[in-house]
Motif scaffolding. Structure first.
Motif, short mmCIF file in Angstrom:
data_model
loop_
_atom_site.label_atom_id
_atom_site.label_comp_id
_atom_site.label_asym_id
_atom_site.label_seq_id
_atom_site.Cartn_x
_atom_site.Cartn_y
_atom_site.Cartn_z
N SER A 160 3.30 -31.84 21.48
CA SER A 160 3.10 -32.78 20.29
C SER A 160 2.36 -32.32 19.16
O SER A 160 2.69 -32.55 18.00
CB SER A 160 2.38 -33.89 20.78
OG SER A 160 3.06 -34.61 21.81
N GLU A 161 1.26 -31.77 19.43
CA GLU A 161 0.44 -31.11 18.38
C GLU A 161 1.27 -29.94 17.62
O GLU A 161 1.20 -29.97 16.15
CB GLU A 161 -0.71 -30.41 18.71
CG GLU A 161 -1.91 -29.68 17.49
CD GLU A 161 -2.27 -30.81 16.86
OE1 GLU A 161 -2.37 -30.50 15.58
OE2 GLU A 161 -2.36 -31.95 17.06
N THR A 162 1.92 -29.21 18.29
CA THR A 162 2.91 -28.27 17.69
C THR A 162 4.13 -28.80 16.85
O THR A 162 4.16 -28.40 15.54
CB THR A 162 3.58 -27.37 18.60
OG1 THR A 162 2.47 -26.56 19.44
CG2 THR A 162 4.55 -26.08 17.81
N VAL A 163 4.54 -29.94 17.16
CA VAL A 163 5.84 -30.47 16.58
C VAL A 163 4.99 -31.20 15.40
O VAL A 163 5.46 -31.20 14.29
CB VAL A 163 6.33 -31.71 17.46
CG1 VAL A 163 7.15 -32.62 16.72
CG2 VAL A 163 7.14 -30.90 18.54
N LYS A 164 3.88 -31.93 15.40
CA LYS A 164 3.14 -32.56 14.33
C LYS A 164 2.88 -31.47 13.10
O LYS A 164 3.17 -31.60 12.08
CB LYS A 164 1.97 -33.18 14.63
CG LYS A 164 1.05 -33.91 13.63
CD LYS A 164 -0.31 -34.57 14.27
CE LYS A 164 -1.14 -35.05 13.15
NZ LYS A 164 -1.13 -34.44 11.83
N ARG A 165 2.36 -30.36 13.43
CA ARG A 165 1.82 -29.36 12.80
C ARG A 165 3.10 -28.70 11.88
O ARG A 165 3.23 -28.40 10.70
CB ARG A 165 1.39 -28.07 13.21
CG ARG A 165 -0.24 -28.31 13.53
CD ARG A 165 -0.94 -27.14 13.93
NE ARG A 165 -0.38 -26.88 15.23
CZ ARG A 165 -0.63 -26.01 16.24
NH1 ARG A 165 -1.62 -25.36 15.86
NH2 ARG A 165 -0.09 -25.85 17.14
#
Length: 124
Positions: free
Chosen positions: A108-113
């Protein structure tokens, strides 16, 4: 006349195509070559279907490894050295097999970034 060596190579090539799946094989051909039907006719005519498939599949593997290498955050060694380390298994701790599993939060963090990067992009 002179075709004895060609027949086993043809059937070996057909077995490789069958193992890949006809649809996947045709997709790979059309992705790489402008006129794959003519290319296949030429390759079969020369009796080198098996050799052609070996070369093509090796090139596809190398392309995939190159893309994987490019998407690493840090390049501590050359592509050639990195690829050789994968083949020998001496990856120095950077192997995906040795990495810890990725959690949903990390994804999720990677997608958000990634979305933040795309949102900040302004074409000129």
């Amino acid at each position: 006349f002179g075709q004895e060596g060609r027949v086993p190579g043809f059937y070996t090539g057909c077995c490789k195509i069958s193992a890949l799946g006809e649809t996947r094989f045709m997709d790979l051909l059309y992705h790489r070559y402008a006129d794959p039907v003519s290319l296949l006719n030429t390759v079969v005519g020369f009796g080198d279907l098996d050799g052609f498939l070996d070369t093509m599949l090796k090139q596809i593997d190398d392309d995939w490894l190159w893309e994987l290498y490019l998407h690493q955050l840090f390049h501590e060694r050359s592509f050639t050295d990195w690829k050789a380390s994968l083949e020998t298994g001496s990856t120095g701790g950077s192997s995906p097999a040795q990495a810890s599993p990725v959690t949903r939060e990390e994804i999720s963090e990677t997608v958000k970034r990634s979305r933040d990067i795309l949102d900040a992009f302004v074409p000129e």
